[in-house]
Write a protein that holds these residues in place. Structure first.
Motif, PDB file in Angstrom:
ATOM      1  N   UNK A  25      -7.343  12.129 -10.378  1.00 37.53           N
ATOM      2  CA  UNK A  25      -8.712  12.080  -9.850  1.00 37.53           C
ATOM      3  C   UNK A  25      -8.656  12.027  -8.330  1.00 37.53           C
ATOM      4  N   UNK A  26      -9.312  12.943  -7.666  1.00 35.04           N
ATOM      5  CA  UNK A  26      -9.366  12.939  -6.208  1.00 35.04           C
ATOM      6  C   UNK A  26     -10.415  11.951  -5.707  1.00 35.04           C
ATOM      7  N   UNK A  27     -10.104  11.297  -4.596  1.00 30.88           N
ATOM      8  CA  UNK A  27     -11.071  10.392  -3.982  1.00 30.88           C
ATOM      9  C   UNK A  27     -11.281   9.101  -4.732  1.00 30.88           C
ATOM     10  N   UNK A  28     -10.389   8.779  -5.664  1.00 32.23           N
ATOM     11  CA  UNK A  28     -10.552   7.579  -6.465  1.00 32.23           C
ATOM     12  C   UNK A  28     -10.063   6.320  -5.762  1.00 32.23           C
ATOM     13  N   UNK A  29     -10.183   5.210  -6.471  1.00 31.52           N
ATOM     14  CA  UNK A  29      -9.765   3.916  -5.940  1.00 31.52           C
ATOM     15  C   UNK A  29      -8.829   3.230  -6.927  1.00 31.52           C
ATOM     16  N   UNK A  30      -7.959   2.373  -6.399  1.00 28.05           N
ATOM     17  CA  UNK A  30      -7.066   1.575  -7.223  1.00 28.05           C
ATOM     18  C   UNK A  30      -7.136   0.127  -6.792  1.00 28.05           C
ATOM     19  N   UNK A  31      -6.978  -0.765  -7.768  1.00 25.86           N
ATOM     20  CA  UNK A  31      -6.915  -2.198  -7.483  1.00 25.86           C
ATOM     21  C   UNK A  31      -5.556  -2.728  -7.903  1.00 25.86           C
ATOM     22  N   UNK A  32      -4.904  -3.434  -6.985  1.00 23.51           N
ATOM     23  CA  UNK A  32      -3.584  -4.004  -7.221  1.00 23.51           C
ATOM     24  C   UNK A  32      -3.708  -5.519  -7.223  1.00 23.51           C
ATOM     25  N   UNK A  33      -3.273  -6.164  -8.294  1.00 22.20           N
ATOM     26  CA  UNK A  33      -3.339  -7.627  -8.373  1.00 22.20           C
ATOM     27  C   UNK A  33      -2.148  -8.237  -7.637  1.00 22.20           C
ATOM     28  N   UNK A  34      -2.414  -9.263  -6.834  1.00 23.40           N
ATOM     29  CA  UNK A  34      -1.361 -10.040  -6.177  1.00 23.40           C
ATOM     30  C   UNK A  34      -1.505 -11.485  -6.625  1.00 23.40           C
ATOM     31  N   UNK A  35      -0.391 -12.214  -6.686  1.00 20.44           N
ATOM     32  CA  UNK A  35      -0.433 -13.554  -7.253  1.00 20.44           C
ATOM     33  C   UNK A  35      -0.567 -14.657  -6.218  1.00 20.44           C
ATOM     34  N   UNK A  36      -0.534 -14.310  -4.927  1.00 19.53           N
ATOM     35  CA  UNK A  36      -0.752 -15.298  -3.876  1.00 19.53           C
ATOM     36  C   UNK A  36      -1.302 -14.601  -2.652  1.00 19.53           C
ATOM     37  N   UNK A  37      -1.945 -15.361  -1.800  1.00 16.05           N
ATOM     38  CA  UNK A  37      -2.524 -14.787  -0.590  1.00 16.05           C
ATOM     39  C   UNK A  37      -1.402 -14.456   0.390  1.00 16.05           C
ATOM     40  N   UNK A  38      -1.491 -13.331   1.108  1.00 11.16           N
ATOM     41  CA  UNK A  38      -0.415 -12.950   2.027  1.00 11.16           C
ATOM     42  C   UNK A  38      -0.310 -13.836   3.256  1.00 11.16           C
ATOM     43  N   UNK A  39      -1.358 -14.614   3.551  1.00 14.59           N
ATOM     44  CA  UNK A  39      -1.312 -15.458   4.747  1.00 14.59           C
ATOM     45  C   UNK A  39      -1.413 -14.612   5.996  1.00 14.59           C
ATOM     46  N   UNK A  40      -0.588 -14.930   7.006  1.00 13.94           N
ATOM     47  CA  UNK A  40      -0.599 -14.178   8.261  1.00 13.94           C
ATOM     48  C   UNK A  40      -0.278 -12.713   7.994  1.00 13.94           C
ATOM     49  N   UNK A  41      -1.064 -11.809   8.570  1.00 14.20           N
ATOM     50  CA  UNK A  41      -0.926 -10.392   8.272  1.00 14.20           C
ATOM     51  C   UNK A  41      -0.042  -9.645   9.259  1.00 14.20           C
ATOM     52  N   UNK A  42       0.387 -10.282  10.328  1.00 12.70           N
ATOM     53  CA  UNK A  42       1.315  -9.644  11.261  1.00 12.70           C
ATOM     54  C   UNK A  42       2.620  -9.387  10.509  1.00 12.70           C
ATOM     55  N   UNK A 169       1.873  -4.519  19.824  1.00 10.33           N
ATOM     56  CA  UNK A 169       2.992  -5.191  20.484  1.00 10.33           C
ATOM     57  C   UNK A 169       2.478  -5.963  21.699  1.00 10.33           C
ATOM     58  N   UNK A 170       1.499  -5.403  22.372  1.00 13.26           N
ATOM     59  CA  UNK A 170       0.924  -6.039  23.559  1.00 13.26           C
ATOM     60  C   UNK A 170      -0.084  -7.124  23.200  1.00 13.26           C
ATOM     61  N   UNK A 171      -0.659  -7.035  22.002  1.00 15.31           N
ATOM     62  CA  UNK A 171      -1.689  -7.998  21.582  1.00 15.31           C
ATOM     63  C   UNK A 171      -1.487  -8.350  20.120  1.00 15.31           C
ATOM     64  N   UNK A 172      -0.611  -9.341  19.861  1.00 18.53           N
ATOM     65  CA  UNK A 172      -0.294  -9.700  18.489  1.00 18.53           C
ATOM     66  C   UNK A 172      -1.509 -10.241  17.752  1.00 18.53           C
ATOM     67  N   UNK A 173      -2.443 -10.865  18.454  1.00 17.84           N
ATOM     68  CA  UNK A 173      -3.628 -11.415  17.785  1.00 17.84           C
ATOM     69  C   UNK A 173      -4.468 -10.338  17.123  1.00 17.84           C
ATOM     70  N   UNK A 174      -4.302  -9.093  17.564  1.00 18.43           N
ATOM     71  CA  UNK A 174      -5.084  -8.003  16.978  1.00 18.43           C
ATOM     72  C   UNK A 174      -4.710  -7.750  15.525  1.00 18.43           C
ATOM     73  N   UNK A 175      -3.568  -8.301  15.086  1.00 10.51           N
ATOM     74  CA  UNK A 175      -3.092  -8.076  13.718  1.00 10.51           C
ATOM     75  C   UNK A 175      -3.563  -9.145  12.742  1.00 10.51           C
ATOM     76  N   UNK A 176      -4.376 -10.084  13.198  1.00  8.46           N
ATOM     77  CA  UNK A 176      -4.827 -11.154  12.313  1.00  8.46           C
ATOM     78  C   UNK A 176      -5.754 -10.648  11.211  1.00  8.46           C
TER      79      UNK A 176
END
Length: 519
Positions: A25-42, A169-176
């Motif tokens: 199916x083109x343009x579709x969506x998928x949902x992936x289950x994770x068992x814990x929150x990733x926390x910091x995203x950097x 790299x210049x602004x790590x806070x941008x990855x929050x």
């Protein structure tokens, strides 16, 4: 469920089950289950396994790790060098999600950021050797990397480095709450503790073997949804409430019976390890050996895997870069009487109430573990019972995956013993976990460990090229197991399951460009 720290690879067990065919199916969506929150995203400031799994959607790596342990091109298309000097040639035309180039300078800046001690990246010494320096030649499109000492698995480790764009790299806070990478997806929605949404990038065409986001069936949106219950996740997979999840344990039998598609390999399932900080009873090697020797590892392996696994023969799964069994000749033998004698020898003798004591102080163990994983919780309870029978006062501290990680790897709380899953990709990745700086010093030597045989073996191995140092790598690994610095418990299937989706898992990584939405 997924209790791995990060930095991982394992053998590919192939695909099982069936699907509704290759009607995409083109343009579709998928949902992936994770068992814990990733926390910091950097992606360069976390060793959280869930964060690592999500990061590959937005961030490319210099090279890709294969199931064989070899590497394949990615952003870096070719390379030369050995010992302490390497040259990387960066692929032309790779762009970041903000339109900036992922060029030689940006690749060099990533290597330098992670390698620098002052930046505090937990990937220092793992994905990138500590103290490495990288110099870019933008005109030639090359990066010259100089190391302080040899790194036999330099490229295998480099496959674990997520590349962030120059702006981040210049602004790590941008990855929050946003991504800044050259990967096939862009982080477009964040609901911390609930779900994270990624949107497909147009124009991405530098995936494995030239994979692009223009392939038929490639999802337009991927949502990672937090589901902490294994049984609930299995139910959602069966009903297509979620499309993909890593899942292990007894609930997978229902998925197999329903012929749900799966792909993956195997993983070390739970590793017992101790805090050796001064003043703790487990700083004494005889105490650690006694605590391991009190456990029937064959029985524990079944508990830890819901009967689906087997005892581990090392800290990596087969096929290994360095083959061999480092467990059998080194692990303290199961013998409750011998374990009790070792504690007597260490000065921890039986006292009133059955709890051993030394100098009037009871033998106490604060045992932290991930209680979101039902099999890990069962293993912890089994271990607690055995240690209690040995005369140990056991304080079982079940915590969320993130809370346990903060305590053990972040140095944010007291602990004596824990169950973890390092899931390392090659022996060199072990080094910063068992030597060098502790979390309070900015490192990941989480247990304040120092093993002379390990250190000398690793030093010898690092002076040799690739697999030429395998005897030394195995000697170092065996030394860790002999001194009960870490004890691998079991090997179990590591599978991603999919309903309404097809995909490939390569070296334990769910490959984003392989995702296809089924009608």
């Amino acid at each position: 469920m997924c209790s791995t720290v990060a930095l991982a690879a394992c053998s590919n067990g192939g695909s099982t089950g069936s699907s509704s065919g290759d009607d995409y199916a083109d343009g579709g969506s998928l949902t992936i289950a994770i068992d814990s929150d990733p926390g910091a995203l950097d992606p360069q400031r976390s060793v959280n396994g869930v964060n690592k799994m999500m990061a590959v959607f937005a961030y490319d790596t210099p090279v890709k790790l294969l199931d064989s342990g070899e590497v394949a091109p990615s952003v870096v298309k070719s390379w030369t060098g050995e010992g302490t000097s390497y040259t990387l040639t960066v692929r032309e035309g790779v762009t970041c999600s903000d339109g900036s180039p992922m060029d030689a300078q940006t690749v060099a800046d990533n290597i330098n950021y992670v390698a620098a001690e002052g930046n505090g990246s937990p990937m220092r010494g793992a994905a990138v050797p500590a103290g490495a320096t990288a110099t870019a030649d933008k005109a030639a499109g090359t990066v010259a990397v100089k190391l302080k000492e040899g790194a036999p698995f330099f490229f295998q480790n480099l496959a674990e480095l997520p590349l962030v764009c120059s702006s981040a790299i210049k602004n790590r806070d941008s990855l929050k709450a946003a991504s800044a990478g050259s990967g096939p997806f862009v982080l477009s929605g964040v609901q911390a503790g609930n779900q994270y949404t990624y949107t497909r990038r147009d124009g991405y065409a530098w995936g494995p073997n030239g994979a692009s986001t223009a392939e038929k069936g490639m999802p337009a949106k991927v949502t990672f949804k937090l589901v902490t219950s294994v049984t609930t996740t299995a139910n959602l997979l069966l009903s297509k409430g979620v499309n993909i999840s890593y899942l292990s344990g007894a609930d997978t039998q229902r998925l197999k019976a329903a012929k749900v598609f799966s792909d993956g390999g195997s993983i070390i399932d739970d590793e017992l390890t101790f805090n050796q900080a001064a003043g703790l009873p487990t700083a004494d090697v005889n105490v650690r050996r006694a605590l391991v020797g009190a456990l029937d590892m064959k029985e524990l392996a079944q508990v830890a895997t819901s009967g689906l696994g087997q005892e581990a023969n090392g800290l990596l799964t087969d096929p290994k870069i360095c083959s061999g069994d480092t467990v059998t000749p080194n692990k303290p033998a199961y013998d409750a009487a011998a374990a009790a004698a070792l504690l007597d020898q260490a000065g921890w003798t039986a006292a009133d109430g059955g709890v051993r004591a030394k100098d009037g102080k009871p033998l106490e163990v604060a045992f932290v573990y991930d209680n979101e994983d039902t099999t890990t919780a069962a293993a912890a309870e089994y271990i607690g019972q055995k240690w209690t029978a040995l005369g140990v006062k056991v304080d079982l501290k079940g915590q969320s995956f993130n809370a346990r990680s903060d305590v053990v790897f972040g140095g944010k709380g007291p602990w004596t013993a824990t169950l973890i899953g390092l899931g390392v990709s090659n022996p060199a990745t072990l080094v910063p976990f068992f030597s060098g700086a502790t979390p309070s010093q900015g490192g990941i030597n989480y247990g304040s460990m120092h093993n002379d045989v390990f250190d000398s073996s690793i030093k010898a191995a690092q002076a040799k090229s690739g697999t030429g140092g395998c005897a030394d790598w195995n000697a170092g690994e065996g030394a860790l197991i002999k001194d009960a610095d870490i004890t691998p418990i079991a090997v179990s299937p590591y599978l991603y399951w999919g309903n309404g989706a097809k995909f490939d898992v390569v070296a334990r990584v769910l490959e984003p460009t392989s995702l296809r939405v089924l009608r």
